[in-house]
Every structure is written in structure tokens, then in C-alpha cells.
Design an enzyme around this catalytic site. Structure first.
Site, PDB file in Angstrom:
ATOM      1  CB  CYS A 333      -1.052  -0.013   1.102  1.00 22.99           C
ATOM      2  SG  CYS A 333      -0.483  -0.611   2.676  1.00 22.99           S
ATOM      3  NE  ARG A 362       3.070  -8.863   5.391  1.00 23.71           N
ATOM      4  CZ  ARG A 362       1.745  -8.745   5.374  1.00 23.71           C
ATOM      5  NH1 ARG A 362       1.014  -9.557   6.110  1.00 23.71           N
ATOM      6  NH2 ARG A 362       1.169  -7.821   4.645  1.00 23.71           N
ATOM      7  CD  GLN A 380      -0.773  -8.878   0.270  1.00 23.93           C
ATOM      8  OE1 GLN A 380      -0.166  -7.858   0.001  1.00 23.93           O
ATOM      9  NE2 GLN A 380      -1.566  -8.982   1.316  1.00 23.93           N
ATOM     10  CG  HIS A 384      -3.951  -0.434  -2.054  1.00 24.76           C
ATOM     11  ND1 HIS A 384      -2.928  -1.225  -2.505  1.00 24.76           N
ATOM     12  CD2 HIS A 384      -4.067  -0.682  -0.724  1.00 24.76           C
ATOM     13  CE1 HIS A 384      -2.427  -1.917  -1.483  1.00 24.76           C
ATOM     14  NE2 HIS A 384      -3.108  -1.611  -0.397  1.00 24.76           N
ATOM     15  CE  LYS A 464      -8.664  -7.353  10.454  1.00 25.69           C
ATOM     16  NZ  LYS A 464      -7.255  -7.694  10.609  1.00 25.69           N
TER      17      LYS A 464
END
Length: 647
Positions: A333, A362, A380, A384, A464
Site C-alpha cells: 500500500c 515478512r 498478493q 487499493h 475490515k
RNA sequence: GCUCGCAUAGCUCAGGCGGUAGAGCACUUCAUUGGUAAUGAAGAGGUCCCCGGUUCAACUCCGGGUGUGAGCUCCA
């Protein structure tokens, strides 16, 4: 003078309050023996519970789902009793029912070993033989605390002290063992017919990693030995669908020590991966997304501005070069906002939907990694959406529609929906949170599907929705998500010019349909047990010759199919046809095309499906048509896992 | 990260109460050209995860590490 109404609608009158056990006895001795509990006016009670007014009463036995759960709950008590007989110093804590079984957490000076489990199981069997009566009693909080203090059960004292209110507490006693419990429980320890302790593991007291670790013993209990056996068989079957096992067997990917949590994709696995990515690229383009690509390495300062470094610096990989500190991007993002920030944006540009197949790294805790489901390197299908507050509602609705269409194409009909709402620590006004939560709620309600509310679990920047699927062992795997973000665009100075010429900060919706490709493919492999539907299968068909004589013809067919866009190979080895069929069947290739002299002469192929179904001979063109149709229907209908279950 | 378990041939797994190891499949070679789930024969293949310690001797015992499995915690 209670009048009892039984489930069949019949009534029985009694002169005085009567226990559930006595009601069962009045119906028949068989039922009396089978009675595990009662349901009075819909509420579960012990068989010793006395009914003193008119009520609907049902006798709960092992044939009742509630009955099995009571049996499992009581089995947890049985285990705790056995543990304390063997290890008097062990303290009891909690022991709830879980899916297909139960567990109990103990505090003990040393961990339990597999040998201990066997001993505990033996003692449990002995207690079953003793057929101890299970008695319910009521105690005041003060008395209860005094009793447990006296017994050295510090955790129970803590539990009682944390229960609000002043009402009395209920206790269950069997032989020398007594436990605080709401119940109900089976009437005696002789009721257990089939149980097994399955594993030991550590578990934090009250689920808090700052607390001490307890010893959790897992077990399973069933109404009969046969049911237990069926359950264990079901587990074995599920294990065969494990994506780590199938990944190896089908040559899809591998892991090795030098790259923990990072997959090496092999040709077949990568073909599957690319097929999925190509599909997602297409559906997102159709929905107005613009695909971009952003750097892997970004100066650490950007992560400080975005707020991620403060919270996740421990979980970020970083690289130092030229006296600058970079982070390997853990998410996309902030980079997407950089793209948004290039050039002045107008309200007319909104909603702006940016998408990226973004590779992220990560540093996941070592203990949380799990095959492809939880990795340190993943991609992923990230996107956005920059929009106004007024556009949130319709953007969320459009996204949901896209997500469900995609999941249906992959053959997933059962999606677990969760809404996480405002946490205590958050940014943004309550009005904006109200609006965002309402938008998400309405989108969820519009699906007509059940969804779970998880209060306080939203991100600090917004609420979310999470979309989860189940893996082969029934574990929940989060895949898709949509998150409303009021904070990050402002933190990274994203602005647009509004209708009144003022500068405004856009709202950003983070969204992913599949989530991580790695995890989604892991779930997908388990869903289909490795037998991927034709549109996804890395190899859709393999051409098998009977003898060398047909080799040239086979190669021609292969060439022709490749030109038509199919993924097809030819196995021309000097092996018997049965051998080749076995091998490619085990590789779960959807179509096996057998070619002998007959087929060469008639321009046909003999078609066999991987489950052994023989479609007979058809012309080559007819087969290509058949395969095209199969591919076109994706993972839906006849390709659903239930219809195409392997082996 | 925490608790417990596991780590032997490419794969799936045996094995020994300390004396450098074995099967099936796969692989290579030869023979076989066989019509719908394993053709036959021969051969090659191992630093028994890594680093220390104990011992005349360690794949085996002990300690540490790494990876991995189940669970807990975490998951932007």
C-alpha cells in the site's frame, strides 16, 4: 404436579417434582440407561435435575449432537481426574469441548510425555470401570474459593474470582475429583465407550503469551468404538489431501532449509500459479483495475511515515546498502500511494483502482509457518481503491461481487465471513467509523450469508472484512480481505482536488481476493486433493502411444493441441500402456489419450479420465472440443470437489 | 517466539540397548513393442541434518544449533 410433554407430543403427569432420570425410567429402562442429560424447555440439564413445573422435556442420549458434546465435556473431566490421580501436583484449569473432541489445560512442574498420555488413558479406563456417580452441587463463591485454596488449585481460584456477579457456583464431583463447572455432565463415569488422547501441546494461561505456559492435552470421544474408528479414518483421509504431501508427489514446489518459509516453484506448480494469476489479471481488468508494479526495496523512512515500522519493525526484513537502510516491502500500500501521488488527482479520477501482484516478505515467527499457508515470501493479488467516503459503499459491494464470482470459479461454495470493527486505539472520527462499519455490514447483509462480528479486532486505520476458507484439517485459512483505511493516505500525503477546488484526502480500500497466492494455492490443492479441474491442471492431457509405431502421430497431435493453447504432453517411452496409465493417473492428469494403430487409422484418440472413466474413442477434434468445454466451466458444477474426489 | 515430537538413499520408511547401515519405489544399463492402474534382469546410489562433548570407538548417548510437524501466541 408437573405435566411433562415429550418430543413426540405425548404428555405425562407426575404427582411431584421428578428428575430427568426418572422421566427416562418411566418411558423405558433402555432409555434410562442411555440417558446422558435432559433438555427441559430447550435448556440442557443433568439427568439428576428435578422438573417441578409443566415443561417440554427431551432425554438426551449419545444419538443427540448435544449428547456427544456433553460426553466430550465429561471426558475432559474424566481425563483431569486421571491426571490428578497420577500426578497429584498437577493443577487443573479449563477443559472445554472442541470440534470432534476436547482438551484440558494443566499446570504441572514438567511437560507431559507421550508415555504419560498412555498412562493417563489407562487410568481413565480404570475410572470408567469404577462407574463413579457424577454429582452436581452448589457452593457459595467464598466457600468455593476456600476449598480450591485448600486444594492448592490456584488457577481455579483465579477463575472464580474473575467470574462477575454474586450468584452461587455449580460443581461436579466424581469420586475424589471435583471441578467447578456449569455442566451439564453425564450421570456416571461408566458412560464412556470410546475415547483417545491425541496430543500434548503447550498453551498459554488465558491465551496470553505473557502468561505461563500450561500443558494442554487433546482428546477425542465418541459414542462407540466404531465412530471413533471412523473418525480416525477420516483424519487419515484428510491427511492424504495435505498440500505439502501433494506438492511433493505432484512435483509442484518444494521448501528447503536455506530458504525457510519460501517456496521453490517447480514447472508444474508454476504453471498452476501463472494460470491463476492470468485469470485474476483478466477479471480485475474487467472490473476497472489498473495494474502497476512497485519496487521490492524501499527506503526505511517510507515505512516510518506509513506507521508500519513502529508496529512491525521486528517482522520486516531490511537491507543496508550505501549507508541507507531499506526494507524489503512487507506490503504494497505505501508504494501504491506513491503512484497515486504522481500528478495532481481530481475527484473526477476517483475511484482509482490500482492493482499489483505484489511480492512481499515478512519475517513470520518460526513457529507459525506452515507449508504454503503461512510463508515468509508471498505474492498478493493486492489492490487499493482510492475513493471518496461516499464511494465506499458501492466499491465494497462491487468487490464482494467480484470475490464471490472468483471463489465460485475456483469451486469454493463455503466462505467464512468475519467483520472486525473499531479497536480501542484508532484514528479517525466516530462518524467516519460509523459510516465505514455500516458500509461493510450492509455489504455483508446483502450477501444473505451468515457472518461473524469480531468487535475491536479492526486495524487501527479502519474496519475490515475477512474471507476465509477451510483447509483439509478443517483449519480456517484467511484468504480475501477488504479494509477501509482513513489514515494511511493522509500519512503519506495523498490528496485530490474536490469539486469546490479544495484539497481532500482520499479514503483507501485495501483489498485482496485470493490474498496470498501461496496460501490460496495451498487451500486449492487441498480442496481438490490435487486433482485440479481442467482449467487449472498444469497438464490437461497426456498422449500415450501403445508402441513406437504411433510415436510420430502422437507428436503431431501434441503439436496441434499446443497450438490450440492446451497444456499437453506425450509419453512415448517404451513402456506398457498399463504402466503409463498408472503413472499419469497418480499424477492426477485429467485426460489420458491412448493411441494405438486403430486410432491412427481412424484419426481418433481413446479417452480415459483420471478417475478411470472411459469416454471411448472420439475424433481428435471432438476431444479438443470436449476439453475446451471442460476448461470453460472452471471449477464449477461437475468439477466440484465432491464430484471429482480423488481415489 | 513458546511447549512437546521428529530429522537415515531422489521418494516412502525399516534398523540397531555404541563397533561407519537396509527394503520398496524412483534412477542407469540390457532384453522386451506389450491395448487401459506396476514386463523381466542387472547395476549404481548414504558426511544416518549441522556443530561441540563423552568414549578406544558416536548415525546411535549428552549439550547447543538449524529445519520441520502438532498446538499456543502473532498475522500490517
Amino acid at each position: 404436579m408437573p405435566q411433562i410433554t415429550l418430543p413426540d407430543g405425548s404428555n405425562r403427569d407426575f404427582d411431584s417434582p421428578i428428575t430427568v432420570a426418572a422421566i427416562a425410567e418411566s418411558i423405558g429402562p433402555g432409555l434410562a440407561k442411555a440417558a446422558l442429560a435432559g433438555r427441559v424447555g430447550g435448556v440442557l440439564v443433568d439427568t439428576s435435575h428435578a422438573v417441578d413445573e409443566d415443561a417440554e422435556v427431551a432425554i438426551v442420549t449419545e444419538r443427540d449432537k448435544d449428547g456427544i458434546n456433553i460426553l466430550r465435556h465429561s471426558c475432559a473431566h474424566l481425563m483431569a481426574q486421571a491426571v490428578q490421580r497420577l500426578f497429584p501436583k498437577a493443577q487443573v484449569t479449563i477443559g472445554p469441548v472442541i470440534e470432534d473432541g476436547f482438551f484440558y489445560d494443566f499446570a504441572f512442574e514438567r511437560p507431559f510425555t507421550p508415555d504419560d498420555l498412555a498412562a493417563i488413558e489407562k487410568t481413565m479406563e480404570a475410572i470408567v470401570k469404577e462407574d463413579l456417580e457424577v454429582e452436581r452441587s452448589i457452593m457459595s463463591r467464598a466457600d468455593a474459593v476456600a476449598m480450591f485454596k485448600d486444594m492448592g488449585e490456584a488457577y481455579k481460584v483465579e477463575i472464580i474470582e474473575s467470574i462477575p456477579g454474586n450468584e452461587d457456583l455449580s460443581f461436579y464431583k466424581q469420586g475424589e475429583f471435583i471441578d467447578l463447572c456449569r455442566g451439564p455432565h453425564v450421570p456416571s463415569t461408566g458412560k464412556f465407550k470410546a475415547f483417545k488422547l491425541t496430543s500434548v501441546a503447550g498453551a498459554y494461561w488465558r491465551g496470553d503469551a505473557d502468561n505461563e505456559m500450561l500443558q494442554r492435552v487433546y482428546g477425542t470421544a465418541w459414542a462407540s468404538k466404531k465412530d471413533l474408528k471412523l473418525y480416525l479414518q477420516r483424519l487419515e483421509e484428510a491427511e492424504k489431501r495435505d498440500h505439502r504431501k501433494l506438492g511433493k508427489q505432484l512435483g509442484l514446489f518444494h521448501f528447503q532449509e536455506e530458504a525457510p518459509g519460501m517456496a521453490f516453484w517447480h514447472p508444474r506448480g508454476w504453471t498452476l500459479y501463472q494460470t491463476i494469476q492470468g485469470y485474476m489479471r483478466k477479471v480485475q481488468q474487467d472490473q476497472g483495475y489498473l495494474e502497476i508494479n512497485t519496487p521490492q526495496l524501499v527506503d526505511y523512512s517510507l515505512w516510518e511515515k506509513s506507521g508500519h515500522a513502529a508496529k512491525f519493525s521486528e517482522e520486516m526484513f531490511s537491507v543496508e546498502s550505501d549507508n541507507r537502510m531499506y526494507a524489503i516491502k512487507p506490503m504494497n500500500c505505501p508504494c501504491h500511494i506513491q503512484v497515486f501521488n504522481q500528478g495532481l488527482k481530481s475527484y473526477r479520477d476517483l475511484p482509482l483502482r490500482l492493482a499489483e501482484f505484489g511480492s512481499c516478505h515478512r519475517y513470520e515467527p518460526s513457529g507459525s509457518m506452515h507449508g504454503l499457508m503461512r510463508v515468509r515470501s508471498f505474492v498478493q493479488d493486492d489492490g487499493h481503491i482510492f475513493c471518496t467516503e461516499q464511494q465506499i459503499q458501492s466499491e465494497v459491494a462491487d468487490f464482494m461481487e467480484l470475490l464471490f464470482a472468483v471463489y465460485r470459479d475456483f469451486g469454493f461454495d463455503e466462505v467464512i465471513l468475519c467483520l472486525s470493527t473499531r479497536p480501542e486505539k484508532r484514528v479517525g472520527s466516530d462518524e467516519i467509523w460509523d459510516q465505514a462499519e455500516t458500509a461493510l455490514k450492509e455489504a455483508l447483509n446483502a450477501t444473505g450469508l451468515p457472518w461473524e462480528l469480531v468487535p475491536g479486532e479492526g486495524a487501527f486505520y479502519g474496519p475490515k472484512i475477512e474471507y476465509s476458507l477451510k483447509d483439509c484439517m478443517g483449519r480456517i485459512q484467511q484468504c480475501g480481505t477488504i479494509q477501509v483505511d482513513f489514515f494511511t493516505p493522509g500519512a503519506l500525503s495523498a490528496q485530490y482536488v474536490a469539486e469546490d477546488s479544495s484539497r481532500k484526502t482520499p479514503v483507501m480500500l485495501h483489498r485482496a481476493v485470493l490474498g496470498s497466492f501461496e496460501r490460496f494455492i495451498g487451500v486449492l490443492i487441498e480442496q481438490f486433493g490435487g486433482a485440479m479441474p481442467a482449467w487449472l491442471a498444469p497438464e490437461q492431457a497426456v498422449i500415450l502411444n501403445i508402441t513406437d509405431k504411433q510415436s510420430e502421430y502422437c507428436q503431431k497431435l501434441q503439436e496441434s493441441m499446443k497450438n490450440k493453447g492446451f497444456r499437453v504432453s506425450a509419453d512415448l517411452r517404451n513402456e506398457k500402456i498399463g504402466f503409463k496409465i498408472r503413472e499419469h493417473t497418480l499424477q492426477k492428469i485429467p485426460y489420458l489419450l491412448v493411441v494405438g494403430d486403430k486410432e491412427v487409422e481412424s484419426g481418433t484418440v481413446a479417452v480415459r479420465k483420471r478417475r478411470g472413466e472411459d469416454l471411448g474413442a472420439m475424433t481428435f477434434d471432438d476431444f479438443c472440443m470436449h476439453l475446451s468445454q471442460d476448461v470453460a466451466q472452471f471449477g464449477r458444477s461437475e468439477n466440484s470437489p465432491s464430484a471429482e474426489h480423488p481415489d
